[in-house]
Design a protein around this motif. Structure first.
Motif, PDB file in Angstrom:
ATOM      1  N   ALA A   1     -25.309 111.493  13.961  1.00 27.31           N
ATOM      2  CA  ALA A   1     -24.663 112.383  14.927  1.00 27.31           C
ATOM      3  C   ALA A   1     -23.275 111.815  15.197  1.00 27.31           C
ATOM      4  CB  ALA A   1     -25.466 112.449  16.207  1.00 27.31           C
ATOM      5  N   PRO A   2     -22.182 112.579  15.174  1.00 29.31           N
ATOM      6  CA  PRO A   2     -22.167 113.992  14.821  1.00 29.31           C
ATOM      7  C   PRO A   2     -22.488 114.220  13.343  1.00 29.31           C
ATOM      8  CG  PRO A   2     -19.931 113.125  14.954  1.00 29.31           C
ATOM      9  CD  PRO A   2     -20.843 112.014  15.372  1.00 29.31           C
ATOM     10  N   VAL A   3     -22.853 115.448  13.010  1.00 24.96           N
ATOM     11  CA  VAL A   3     -23.290 115.789  11.657  1.00 24.96           C
ATOM     12  C   VAL A   3     -22.171 115.494  10.658  1.00 24.96           C
ATOM     13  CG1 VAL A   3     -24.089 117.675  10.196  1.00 24.96           C
ATOM     14  CG2 VAL A   3     -24.807 117.569  12.585  1.00 24.96           C
ATOM     15  N   ALA A   4     -22.532 114.857   9.519  1.00 21.44           N
ATOM     16  CA  ALA A   4     -21.544 114.523   8.494  1.00 21.44           C
ATOM     17  C   ALA A   4     -20.941 115.803   7.911  1.00 21.44           C
ATOM     18  CB  ALA A   4     -22.227 113.714   7.400  1.00 21.44           C
ATOM     19  N   ALA A   5     -19.709 115.673   7.375  1.00 22.79           N
ATOM     20  CA  ALA A   5     -19.067 116.824   6.738  1.00 22.79           C
ATOM     21  C   ALA A   5     -19.903 117.265   5.542  1.00 22.79           C
ATOM     22  CB  ALA A   5     -17.673 116.419   6.270  1.00 22.79           C
ATOM     23  N   PRO A   6     -19.858 118.565   5.194  1.00 19.36           N
ATOM     24  CA  PRO A   6     -20.552 118.985   3.974  1.00 19.36           C
ATOM     25  C   PRO A   6     -20.004 118.203   2.785  1.00 19.36           C
ATOM     26  CG  PRO A   6     -19.676 120.872   5.188  1.00 19.36           C
ATOM     27  CD  PRO A   6     -19.142 119.651   5.839  1.00 19.36           C
ATOM     28  N   LYS A   7     -20.814 118.078   1.750  1.00 17.23           N
ATOM     29  CA  LYS A   7     -20.357 117.374   0.540  1.00 17.23           C
ATOM     30  C   LYS A   7     -19.088 118.031   0.012  1.00 17.23           C
ATOM     31  CE  LYS A   7     -20.486 114.450  -2.588  1.00 17.23           C
ATOM     32  NZ  LYS A   7     -20.383 113.051  -2.250  1.00 17.23           N
ATOM     33  N   LEU A   8     -19.149 119.347  -0.070  1.00 20.22           N
ATOM     34  CA  LEU A   8     -18.024 120.104  -0.630  1.00 20.22           C
ATOM     35  C   LEU A   8     -17.657 121.243   0.313  1.00 20.22           C
ATOM     36  CD1 LEU A   8     -16.233 120.971  -3.118  1.00 20.22           C
ATOM     37  CD2 LEU A   8     -18.210 122.293  -3.882  1.00 20.22           C
ATOM     38  N   GLN A   9     -16.362 121.352   0.591  1.00 18.02           N
ATOM     39  CA  GLN A   9     -15.887 122.470   1.420  1.00 18.02           C
ATOM     40  C   GLN A   9     -14.753 123.178   0.704  1.00 18.02           C
ATOM     41  OE1 GLN A   9     -15.394 119.819   4.923  1.00 18.02           O
ATOM     42  NE2 GLN A   9     -15.693 121.720   6.061  1.00 18.02           N
ATOM     43  N   VAL A  10     -14.852 124.491   0.675  1.00 18.06           N
ATOM     44  CA  VAL A  10     -13.800 125.320   0.113  1.00 18.06           C
ATOM     45  C   VAL A  10     -13.233 126.081   1.301  1.00 18.06           C
ATOM     46  CG1 VAL A  10     -13.505 127.399  -1.267  1.00 18.06           C
ATOM     47  CG2 VAL A  10     -14.789 125.475  -2.200  1.00 18.06           C
ATOM     48  N   ASP A  11     -11.932 125.926   1.525  1.00 15.66           N
ATOM     49  CA  ASP A  11     -11.333 126.406   2.763  1.00 15.66           C
ATOM     50  C   ASP A  11     -10.198 127.384   2.431  1.00 15.66           C
ATOM     51  OD1 ASP A  11     -10.470 126.630   5.347  1.00 15.66           O
ATOM     52  OD2 ASP A  11      -9.506 124.655   5.417  1.00 15.66           O
ATOM     53  N   ASP A  12     -10.498 128.665   2.564  1.00 18.69           N
ATOM     54  CA  ASP A  12      -9.518 129.726   2.274  1.00 18.69           C
ATOM     55  C   ASP A  12      -8.881 129.589   0.894  1.00 18.69           C
ATOM     56  OD1 ASP A  12      -9.929 131.185   4.515  1.00 18.69           O
ATOM     57  OD2 ASP A  12      -8.309 130.257   5.670  1.00 18.69           O
ATOM     58  N   LEU A  13      -9.672 129.174  -0.060  1.00 16.63           N
ATOM     59  CA  LEU A  13      -9.166 128.976  -1.424  1.00 16.63           C
ATOM     60  C   LEU A  13      -8.854 130.339  -2.064  1.00 16.63           C
ATOM     61  CD1 LEU A  13      -8.825 126.367  -3.056  1.00 16.63           C
ATOM     62  CD2 LEU A  13     -10.977 126.910  -4.198  1.00 16.63           C
ATOM     63  N   THR A  14      -7.697 130.419  -2.713  1.00 16.27           N
ATOM     64  CA  THR A  14      -7.222 131.695  -3.277  1.00 16.27           C
ATOM     65  C   THR A  14      -6.646 131.451  -4.662  1.00 16.27           C
ATOM     66  OG1 THR A  14      -6.362 132.124  -1.071  1.00 16.27           O
ATOM     67  CG2 THR A  14      -5.722 133.683  -2.767  1.00 16.27           C
ATOM     68  N   LYS A  15      -6.798 132.442  -5.547  1.00 19.37           N
ATOM     69  CA  LYS A  15      -6.090 132.360  -6.834  1.00 19.37           C
ATOM     70  C   LYS A  15      -5.475 133.714  -7.172  1.00 19.37           C
ATOM     71  CE  LYS A  15      -4.468 130.582 -10.480  1.00 19.37           C
ATOM     72  NZ  LYS A  15      -3.454 129.504 -10.391  1.00 19.37           N
ATOM     73  N   ARG A  16      -4.174 133.693  -7.424  1.00 25.35           N
ATOM     74  CA  ARG A  16      -3.481 134.895  -7.886  1.00 25.35           C
ATOM     75  C   ARG A  16      -2.838 134.596  -9.231  1.00 25.35           C
ATOM     76  NH1 ARG A  16      -2.298 134.748  -2.454  1.00 25.35           N
ATOM     77  NH2 ARG A  16      -0.493 133.457  -2.930  1.00 25.35           N
ATOM     78  N   TYR A  17      -2.892 135.578 -10.129  1.00 21.80           N
ATOM     79  CA  TYR A  17      -2.111 135.518 -11.371  1.00 21.80           C
ATOM     80  C   TYR A  17      -1.097 136.652 -11.258  1.00 21.80           C
ATOM     81  CZ  TYR A  17      -5.742 132.460 -13.288  1.00 21.80           C
ATOM     82  OH  TYR A  17      -6.611 131.422 -13.512  1.00 21.80           O
ATOM     83  N   GLY A  18       0.146 136.343 -10.927  1.00 22.45           N
ATOM     84  CA  GLY A  18       1.130 137.397 -10.672  1.00 22.45           C
ATOM     85  C   GLY A  18       0.655 138.248  -9.513  1.00 22.45           C
ATOM     86  N   SER A  19       0.561 139.573  -9.729  1.00 20.27           N
ATOM     87  CA  SER A  19       0.131 140.449  -8.641  1.00 20.27           C
ATOM     88  C   SER A  19      -1.394 140.605  -8.632  1.00 20.27           C
ATOM     89  CB  SER A  19       0.790 141.824  -8.793  1.00 20.27           C
ATOM     90  OG  SER A  19       0.381 142.386 -10.022  1.00 20.27           O
ATOM     91  N   PHE A  20      -2.083 140.002  -9.615  1.00 15.94           N
ATOM     92  CA  PHE A  20      -3.538 140.152  -9.716  1.00 15.94           C
ATOM     93  C   PHE A  20      -4.237 139.029  -8.940  1.00 15.94           C
ATOM     94  CE2 PHE A  20      -7.566 139.122 -11.806  1.00 15.94           C
ATOM     95  CZ  PHE A  20      -8.203 140.351 -11.702  1.00 15.94           C
ATOM     96  N   THR A  21      -5.212 139.408  -8.114  1.00 13.84           N
ATOM     97  CA  THR A  21      -5.960 138.399  -7.347  1.00 13.84           C
ATOM     98  C   THR A  21      -7.285 138.113  -8.038  1.00 13.84           C
ATOM     99  OG1 THR A  21      -4.926 139.172  -5.325  1.00 13.84           O
ATOM    100  CG2 THR A  21      -6.912 137.839  -5.071  1.00 13.84           C
ATOM    101  N   ALA A  22      -7.449 136.893  -8.554  1.00 11.59           N
ATOM    102  CA  ALA A  22      -8.695 136.516  -9.225  1.00 11.59           C
ATOM    103  C   ALA A  22      -9.704 135.990  -8.217  1.00 11.59           C
ATOM    104  CB  ALA A  22      -8.428 135.460 -10.300  1.00 11.59           C
ATOM    105  N   LEU A  23      -9.209 135.431  -7.091  1.00 11.81           N
ATOM    106  CA  LEU A  23     -10.099 135.019  -6.002  1.00 11.81           C
ATOM    107  C   LEU A  23      -9.397 135.239  -4.671  1.00 11.81           C
ATOM    108  CD1 LEU A  23     -12.970 133.714  -5.571  1.00 11.81           C
ATOM    109  CD2 LEU A  23     -11.728 131.628  -5.035  1.00 11.81           C
ATOM    110  N   GLN A  24      -9.985 136.080  -3.837  1.00 11.93           N
ATOM    111  CA  GLN A  24      -9.451 136.296  -2.486  1.00 11.93           C
ATOM    112  C   GLN A  24      -9.756 135.066  -1.636  1.00 11.93           C
ATOM    113  OE1 GLN A  24     -10.485 140.042  -0.773  1.00 11.93           O
ATOM    114  NE2 GLN A  24     -10.266 141.120  -2.715  1.00 11.93           N
ATOM    115  N   PRO A  25      -9.056 134.881  -0.507  1.00 16.41           N
ATOM    116  CA  PRO A  25      -9.294 133.690   0.302  1.00 16.41           C
ATOM    117  C   PRO A  25     -10.787 133.513   0.585  1.00 16.41           C
ATOM    118  CG  PRO A  25      -7.413 134.882   1.131  1.00 16.41           C
ATOM    119  CD  PRO A  25      -8.005 135.734   0.047  1.00 16.41           C
ATOM    120  N   THR A  26     -11.327 132.377   0.163  1.00 16.49           N
ATOM    121  CA  THR A  26     -12.775 132.163   0.176  1.00 16.49           C
ATOM    122  C   THR A  26     -13.132 130.879   0.908  1.00 16.49           C
ATOM    123  OG1 THR A  26     -13.078 133.367  -1.888  1.00 16.49           O
ATOM    124  CG2 THR A  26     -14.736 131.699  -1.387  1.00 16.49           C
TER     125      THR A  26
END
Ligand SMILES: Nc1ncnc2c1ncn2[C@@H]1O[C@H](COP(=O)(O)OP(=O)(O)OP(=O)(O)O)[C@@H](O)[C@H]1O
Ligand SMILES: [Mg+2]
Length: 369
Positions: free
Chosen positions: A17-42
């Protein structure tokens, strides 16, 4: 036997306590190729020791997300945290992450044992230690007798097991797998699914696994992250997603679903019903407000022929499909929908052209937007 680092961490995270951080955190991760969005904020949290599967149709962004986590693709925005530490800019080889891909990419000129020992030698480990660890990893994937062979002398399943051993041998605490069984036939794939689950149990590693095979996802995962159109559609345990899909897409993608589209209204008694082209069906629980368009999802095992239920609709049998452990009956309803019914045990299969009544309990239906 390899170390059980992840198990120790998950026990720690339960008691600390307090609870440990998750092993892996993805925080608003985004990928765009030009105007194309391959991953929206996740956003995504993966606790230590979890087996999480990214499931979704082709092009939904699964590989993009995985490759940003390991550092092979640079994010357009957002962060990746491992054990609470920002690793977004850390190069691939410095992240504590192992990778297994569909094409095993073994070195053809190295023996099986040399392939497995390669990542250890790269890290400057002493020869005796490399040999001991390699032997352990070979035994772990049941290939102890084949260490001297070259990759081309192995079957596809054996090559994939070498690739797994090469990944697990240096004990990364996170392992990412992108369709690792995609090149194998069904029987071998099912066998390897069990092998990967066993490796996961024995090592306690955190695994993020990509597949577009829903049966594989249901069979292997602690949680499924269902992706669609470059974003997360729903995340939950296999049972949660199967029993309580949040959208018609989730219901349709996982398992066999019967989906009725219609409008929510009240009947003469004030009970909410869904008015569809096939009839009006009683709803339970928290129905949407009147007049909202919605879909009612009912699984084949919840439908019954000539059985009990608050909802009833008649139709004509189109086909019966024998699938070994069960028989499914396809019934065309008056309004244009064809439903799949799992035939109750002991009932004789009806014939094409037979008129049947399909019934289900209102509680068995799930209303989704
Ligand atoms: N280098 C790139 N340049 C432009 N677009 C890309 C690039 N890489 C991926 N994409 C696009 O991003 C989208 C997501 O691709 P991704 O490879 O993540 O899909 P996926 O869910 O892994 O699909 P599959 O199941 O077919 O492997 C696709 O529309 C793809 O065409
Ligand atoms: Mg992919």
């Amino acid at each position: 036997m390899l170390a059980t680092h992840g198990t120790a961490q998950s026990i720690q995270s339960r008691s600390a306590a307090p609870v440990a951080a998750p092993k892996l955190q993805v925080d608003d991760l985004t990928k765009r190729y030009g105007s194309f969005t391959a991953l929206q904020p996740t956003r995504l949290d993966v606790p230590a020791g979890e087996f999480l599967t990214l499931l979704g149709p082709s092009g939904s962004g699964k590989t993009t997300l995985l490759q940003m986590i390991c550092g092979l693709v640079e994010p357009s925005g957002g962060r990746i945290l491992i054990d609470g530490k920002d690793e977004t800019r850390t190069p691939v080889h410095k992240r504590d992450i192992g990778l297994v891909f569909q094409h095993y990419a073994l070195f053809p000129h190295l023996t099986v044992a040399e392939n497995i020992g390669f990542p250890l030698r790269m890290r400057g480990m002493a020869a005796a230690e490399v040999e001991a660890r390699t032997r352990g990893a070979l035994d772990m994937v049941h290939l102890g007798h084949l260490g001297g062979r070259f990759p081309k002398e192995l079957s596809g399943g054996q090559q994939q097991r070498v690739a797994l051993a090469r990944c697990f041998v240096y004990q990364p605490s996170i392992i990412l797998m992108d369709e690792p069984l995609g090149a194998l036939d069904k029987k071998l794939r099912e066998h390897m699914q069990q092998e990967i689950k066993r490796l996961h149990r024995e090592t306690g590693a955190t695994i993020v696994y990509v597949t577009h095979d829903q049966e594989e996802a249901l069979a292997m995962s602690d949680r499924i992250c269902l992706m669609n159109h470059a974003r997360i559609e729903q995340i939950g345990t296999p049972h949660e997603i199967y029993a309580r899909p949040k959208t018609a897409f989730a219901a349709d993608f996982i398992g066999v679903s019967n989906i009725f589209r219609g409008r929510v209204q009240r009947d003469a008694h004030g009970t909410p019903v869904l008015v569809t082209s096939d009839g009006s069906f009683r709803l339970t629980g928290e129905a949407l407000p009147d007049q909202d368009e919605a879909s009612l999802v009912v699984r084949p095992e919840q439908l019954d022929l000539d059985g009990e239920g608050d909802n009833e609709v008649s139709g004509e049998v189109v086909d019966t499909v024998y699938a070994g452990s069960e028989t499914r009956v396809l019934v065309a309803l008056g309004g244009g929908t064809t439903v799949t019914v799992r035939l109750r045990r002991g009932l004789a299969p009806p014939l094409p052209g037979d008129r049947v009544a399909v019934r289900w309990r209102a509680e068995a239906g799930v209303l989704v937007s």
